[in-house]
Design an enzyme around this catalytic site. Structure first.
Site, short mmCIF file in Angstrom:
data_model
loop_
_atom_site.label_atom_id
_atom_site.label_comp_id
_atom_site.label_asym_id
_atom_site.label_seq_id
_atom_site.Cartn_x
_atom_site.Cartn_y
_atom_site.Cartn_z
N LEU A 140 -5.23 1.50 2.54
CA LEU A 140 -4.38 0.79 1.60
C LEU A 140 -5.27 0.30 0.47
O LEU A 140 -6.41 -0.10 0.71
CB LEU A 140 -3.69 -0.41 2.26
CG LEU A 140 -2.70 -0.11 3.39
CD1 LEU A 140 -2.17 -1.43 3.97
CD2 LEU A 140 -1.55 0.74 2.91
N ASP A 141 -4.76 0.33 -0.74
CA ASP A 141 -5.52 -0.20 -1.86
C ASP A 141 -5.88 -1.66 -1.59
O ASP A 141 -5.17 -2.37 -0.86
CB ASP A 141 -4.69 -0.14 -3.16
CG ASP A 141 -4.38 1.28 -3.58
OD1 ASP A 141 -5.12 2.19 -3.18
OD2 ASP A 141 -3.38 1.46 -4.30
#
Length: 327
Positions: free
Chosen positions: A142-143
């Site tokens: 995930l960013d």
């Protein structure tokens, strides 16, 4: 290369005339083929008492294979105590509800304080080694500024099983990933599919761009408008593929970038003046793209049980939604 601390494993080849590395995969499925090939090259495999260093060497049916597996090496990233919201954990994997701002993997500029550092400290000896190193197996990411659910493997077998599911994108199994996003405007139609190939931008290597099918990787996002507010929509997205920045780029490509997205929503910053004063304040306080991984489902790599987890919209996005609803 064999050490007294090595774990000795013994197996008898069932099918002859195959490569040694394939025979090893059949005998010791908890280790990846790449890991087994490395062990062969390191001189840690014997065939009928004779060391073999060529993974492609043919083996006969009935041959006795002895594999010496060294204890996992300590991970290079340092263990760091970081509070983690754990949604599920067993001997094979751990599901984390990641907060916004937490980087998943050490990288230049983020060498410490990452999810990997935290998991090395949290899991300790339960990490049995990914590729021979005592570290968590990152299956998907995930960013930094995206919150929500992420699954991490603790051992080689779990890593292989989860990686295969994510590579399959749920076509033949129960893998599912869903995200909640606040976007500018109202996508039309309200339920649809975005198919647009993605690749690194040739003008800015930090960005992902929509490109021709020949120049990029196939990417598909299914979306539904769940709720509307003045100037803004809550959109729920389901990924059919999992490319870098996929949801952010696809929605921006459709003219509906995420609120707070500094990379793909810069041209929409002036739209904030159309929001109520409390909503503008909440957007400023958000300080990130309004994207949350709210659902994650997959098949347990060892038991085959379908696991499904949900994470509520976090307080910062919920606060923004509340002010939008009151406008």
């Amino acid at each position: 290369m064999v050490d007294a601390l090595d774990e000795a494993r013994v197996g008898i080849v069932a099918d002859g005339g195959i490569r040694l590395d394939r025979a090893l995969v059949a005998l010791f499925p908890d280790l990846s083929r790449a890991r087994l090939q490395d062990l062969v090259r390191d001189g840690r495999v014997t065939r009928d008492g004779i060391p073999v260093r060529d993974p492609s060497a043919k083996v006969a049916a009935g041959a006795q294979i002895v594999l010496a597996v060294p204890p996992p090496a300590d991970a290079e990233p340092a263990a760091e105590a970081v509070d983690l919201a754990i949604a599920y954990e067993d001997d094979d994997l751990v599901v984390i509800d990641k907060p916004a701002g937490l980087v998943v993997h050490p990288a230049p500029g983020h060498e410490s304080g990452t999810l990997v550092n935290a998991l090395i400290a949290h899991c300790g000896a339960s990490l049995s080694g990914i590729g021979g190193v005592r570290r968590p197996g990152i299956v998907h990411r995930l960013d930094k500024d995206t919150s929500g659910l992420i699954v991490v493997a603790k051992n080689d077998a779990a890593h292989q099983g989860l990686t295969a599911q994510f590579a399959d994108h749920g076509r033949t199994g129960p893998l599912e990933r869903a995200y909640a996003a606040l976007v500018w405007g109202i996508p039309h139609p309200r339920t649809g599919t975005i198919q647009a190939s993605l690749a690194r931008s040739r003008h800015n290597r930090e960005k992902i761009a929509v490109v021709s099918d020949e120049a990029g990787r196939h990417a598909v996002t299914h979306y539904t408008v769940a709720e509307t507010f003045p100037e803004v929509s809550l959109v729920r997205c389901r990924l059919e593929t999992g490319r870098t920045h996929q949801i952010r780029v696809h929605l921006a490509h459709r003219g509906h970038p995420l609120l707070g997205d500094p990379v793909y929503g810069g041209a929409f910053r002036t739209k904030a003046v159309r929001l109520s004063a409390p909503a503008r304040d909440a957007l400023t306080a958000l300080g990130r793209q309004a994207l949350h991984a709210e659902l994650l489902g997959f098949s347990h790599p060892r038991t085959g049980e379908t696991l499904r987890f949900e994470s509520p919209i976090p307080p910062d996005i919920a606060a923004l939604m509340d002010t939008l609803a009151k406008a």
